[in-house]
Design a protein around this motif. Structure first.
Motif, PDB file in Angstrom:
ATOM      1  N   ALA A  42       0.799  -1.230   0.000  1.00 25.05           N
ATOM      2  CA  ALA A  42       0.000   0.000   0.000  1.00 25.05           C
ATOM      3  C   ALA A  42       0.827   1.274   0.000  1.00 25.05           C
ATOM      4  CB  ALA A  42      -0.938   0.006   1.215  1.00 25.05           C
ATOM      5  N   THR A  43       1.939   1.297   0.744  1.00 20.87           N
ATOM      6  CA  THR A  43       2.607   2.571   0.964  1.00 20.87           C
ATOM      7  C   THR A  43       4.037   2.367   1.440  1.00 20.87           C
ATOM      8  OG1 THR A  43       2.388   4.706   2.120  1.00 20.87           O
ATOM      9  CG2 THR A  43       1.866   2.729   3.385  1.00 20.87           C
ATOM     10  N   GLY A  44       4.794   3.480   1.506  1.00 24.43           N
ATOM     11  CA  GLY A  44       6.129   3.482   2.073  1.00 24.43           C
ATOM     12  C   GLY A  44       6.092   3.915   3.523  1.00 24.43           C
ATOM     13  N   PRO A  45       7.254   4.132   4.131  1.00 21.32           N
ATOM     14  CA  PRO A  45       7.299   4.502   5.553  1.00 21.32           C
ATOM     15  C   PRO A  45       6.512   5.769   5.898  1.00 21.32           C
ATOM     16  CG  PRO A  45       9.463   3.805   4.829  1.00 21.32           C
ATOM     17  CD  PRO A  45       8.605   3.875   3.597  1.00 21.32           C
ATOM     18  N   PHE A  46       6.565   6.795   5.034  1.00 20.44           N
ATOM     19  CA  PHE A  46       5.849   8.035   5.360  1.00 20.44           C
ATOM     20  C   PHE A  46       4.346   7.790   5.436  1.00 20.44           C
ATOM     21  CE2 PHE A  46       3.756  12.047   4.033  1.00 20.44           C
ATOM     22  CZ  PHE A  46       4.143  12.832   5.115  1.00 20.44           C
ATOM     23  N   GLY A  47       3.809   7.104   4.441  1.00 19.85           N
ATOM     24  CA  GLY A  47       2.387   6.786   4.476  1.00 19.85           C
ATOM     25  C   GLY A  47       2.039   5.883   5.648  1.00 19.85           C
ATOM     26  N   ALA A  48       2.956   4.962   5.985  1.00 22.48           N
ATOM     27  CA  ALA A  48       2.719   4.070   7.120  1.00 22.48           C
ATOM     28  C   ALA A  48       2.653   4.851   8.429  1.00 22.48           C
ATOM     29  CB  ALA A  48       3.816   3.015   7.194  1.00 22.48           C
ATOM     30  N   ILE A  49       3.533   5.829   8.570  1.00 18.46           N
ATOM     31  CA  ILE A  49       3.518   6.656   9.780  1.00 18.46           C
ATOM     32  C   ILE A  49       2.196   7.412   9.885  1.00 18.46           C
ATOM     33  CG2 ILE A  49       4.577   8.664  10.900  1.00 18.46           C
ATOM     34  CD1 ILE A  49       7.271   7.664   9.717  1.00 18.46           C
ATOM     35  N   ALA A 189      15.402   5.452   0.991  1.00 16.34           N
ATOM     36  CA  ALA A 189      14.989   5.249  -0.399  1.00 16.34           C
ATOM     37  C   ALA A 189      13.510   4.864  -0.491  1.00 16.34           C
ATOM     38  CB  ALA A 189      15.857   4.171  -1.040  1.00 16.34           C
ATOM     39  N   ASN A 190      13.021   4.186   0.531  1.00 16.90           N
ATOM     40  CA  ASN A 190      11.620   3.771   0.555  1.00 16.90           C
ATOM     41  C   ASN A 190      10.682   4.824   1.147  1.00 16.90           C
ATOM     42  OD1 ASN A 190      11.881   1.122  -0.502  1.00 16.90           O
ATOM     43  ND2 ASN A 190      12.585   0.351   1.486  1.00 16.90           N
ATOM     44  N   PHE A 191      11.237   5.839   1.798  1.00 15.85           N
ATOM     45  CA  PHE A 191      10.453   6.678   2.702  1.00 15.85           C
ATOM     46  C   PHE A 191       9.211   7.284   2.057  1.00 15.85           C
ATOM     47  CE2 PHE A 191       9.473  10.483   5.231  1.00 15.85           C
ATOM     48  CZ  PHE A 191       9.388   9.909   6.494  1.00 15.85           C
ATOM     49  N   TRP A 192       9.344   7.845   0.879  1.00 13.08           N
ATOM     50  CA  TRP A 192       8.204   8.494   0.228  1.00 13.08           C
ATOM     51  C   TRP A 192       7.439   7.529  -0.678  1.00 13.08           C
ATOM     52  CZ3 TRP A 192       7.327  12.801   2.630  1.00 13.08           C
ATOM     53  CH2 TRP A 192       8.396  13.530   3.152  1.00 13.08           C
ATOM     54  N   GLY A 193       7.817   6.278  -0.657  1.00  7.56           N
ATOM     55  CA  GLY A 193       7.217   5.277  -1.544  1.00  7.56           C
ATOM     56  C   GLY A 193       8.284   4.794  -2.511  1.00  7.56           C
TER      57      GLY A 193
END
Length: 481
Positions: A42-49, A189-193
């Motif tokens: 579904a998402t990267g770390p930012f979306g997960a947060i 690298a994954n943070f924003w997707g």
């Protein structure tokens, strides 16, 4: 108002530690082991947060509503459906009880599908958890647990407390291992997707995580459901908050750490239970075996807790006249035996039905989440009603505005979850609620009571219309389970 059956004289009551273990045991089941893969898709770390901030805030508010209701309305036992009945009438109380019971049954089916899927990692005959062999093993497990629970609620709760400790160990080991090998460059690298993932808006990313967050938080009300066994009423609210804080920390860590091991596409492609693949990426092949054993212990323990909760909810509803009185029957061990038989039979039926499901794993997970939303919405709504009552806060006027705000935030959160789920799942829930209303008709006729008020009749008609549309969607293939 619901009235629980008081334990027999001399019967052992459940302590605060055991109630907290019941909450943790109910919440840590299958869901936490599946978080990396579902979030990775579904998402990267930012979306997960962002997703965890929304889910954590909403569920914390709901936990505070349960705590406030336990303190302000100690006369109401069995929590979930009893609050709905007190605030919104008999039919809504029934829908809450039936929805919560049905959602719990579907969740238990999901547990058995996950067991089969986990075994499928090592024994191909189990496939994705819905092959003939997987279904046969699942049915055997259902009835073994059925016989265990018939021996007594306190004994089963004690077993669950032990299992809760045992199943947390693999999760802690996985978290520590992933921290040790965590790569900040990979995480950044994954943070924003991930660049290798389909592009979609942040709103869409967050929305796609919502049902899994609801699923992993189901069980937050475990102490409330078992309030009639608590040593002290105040322990119900304390156990709810303690369990919530402990489990939330574990779930956030399990979600975010895999992004520091693999690209997002790699996290998304992990076979469920995806935490096994994440630990394998951190420590090697033994990690998959280690987590897989943990999953089996965890899910079996969670199944025990939820089979208990299913039977207890139906029993309490029958005692209060919201379900047919046959489900109020208890055996000599004070176990609601008739309710347990009904629960085991329904779970068995749904397990068999998974054979024809295209994606039994995710379908059962999402249906469990959506079915449980109505009871949560009615609890939050009742929290608003109680928080507006001067009488309930005569001794603590300073708490009234605080609890009113918490309750309204909880209402808004659950409504948002309905929107995030989508119309398809709401219609499928209506397909199940419509025939379930026959139990309500049965119980009302036993009491010689009026079937519906004007408002309740309108609600029933809306359920029928939703069921008709949902059935049409299933028949024409517009909705695929």
């Amino acid at each position: 108002m619901a009235e629980g059956t008081a334990p027999k004289a001399g019967a052992q009551k459940i302590t605060l530690a055991a109630l907290t273990a019941m909450v943790i045991g109910s919440m840590i089941g299958a869901g936490i082991f599946n978080l990396p893969g579902r979030f990775g898709q579904a998402t990267g770390p930012f979306g997960a947060i962002i997703a965890w901030l929304i889910a954590g805030t909403g569920m914390y508010m709901l936990a505070r509503v349960f705590q406030a209701l336990a303190e302000k309305r100690p006369d109401i036992d069995a929590g979930v459906f009893a609050y709905a009945k007190s605030g919104f009438g008999d039919y809504m109380g029934f829908l809450s009880a039936f929805g919560y019971w049905l959602g719990s049954c579907l969740g238990n089916v999901f547990y058995w599908v996950l067991i089969g899927s986990t075994l499928g990692n090592f024994f191909p005959v189990f496939g994705e958890g819905n092959t003939e062999v997987a279904i046969a093993v699942s049915l055997a497990g259902v009835w073994i647990f059925h016989m265990l629970i018939l021996r007594g609620v306190e004994q089963a709760a004690f077993v669950n407390s032990i299992v809760t400790v045992a199943k947390i160990v693999p999760i802690i080991v996985a978290i520590v291992a992933m921290i040790v090998v965590f790569n900040f460059d990979a995480f950044a690298a994954n943070f924003w997707g991930g660049a290798d993932m389909p592009e979609k808006t942040l709103l869409a990313q967050v929305r796609d995580t919502m049902l899994i967050t609801v699923f992993v938080f189901i069980g937050i009300e475990g102490a409330s459901v078992y309030s009639r066994f608590a040593q002290e009423r105040s322990h119900v609210g304390s156990a709810t908050i303690l369990g919530f804080v402990a489990v939330t920390g574990l779930m956030v860590a399990v979600t975010l750490l895999p992004y520091g091991l693999l690209p997002q596409s790699g996290v998304a492609e992990l076979r469920q239970p995806s935490l096994a693949g994440a630990l394998e990426a951190a420590v090697g092949p033994w990690g998959r075996w280690f987590i897989s054993v943990g999953v089996l212990v965890s899910v079996l323990g969670a199944y025990l807790a939820w089979a208990l909760i299913c039977a207890e909810v139906m029993f309490a509803a029958a005692k209060s006249g919201d379900m047919p009185r046959i489900f109020a029957a208890q055996n000599r061990n004070r176990v609601p035996s008739a309710a347990l038989w009904a629960t085991s039979l329904v779970i068995s039926t749904f397990i068999i039905s998974t054979y024809w499901s295209y994606d039994a794993f995710n379908f059962m997970l999402d249906m469990t989440s959506v079915t449980t939303l109505l009871p949560y919405l009615l609890v939050a709504g009742y929290g608003v009603i109680v928080a507006r009552s001067v009488d309930d806060y005569r001794d603590a006027p300073g708490e009234q505005m605080r609890d009113l705000i918490f309750s309204w935030i909880a209402v808004i959160y659950v409504l948002f979850m309905f929107v995030a789920a989508g119309l398809e799942y709401v219609l499928l829930v209506a397909v199940l609620f419509a025939p379930g209303t026959l139990l309500y008709v049965w119980s009302r006729r036993e009491q010689g009571a009026r079937l519906f008020t004007g408002v309740e009749l309108a609600i029933f008609v809306a359920v029928l219309i939703g069921a008709a549309v949902g059935a049409y969607g299933l028949a024409t293939g517009l909705i695929t389970p």
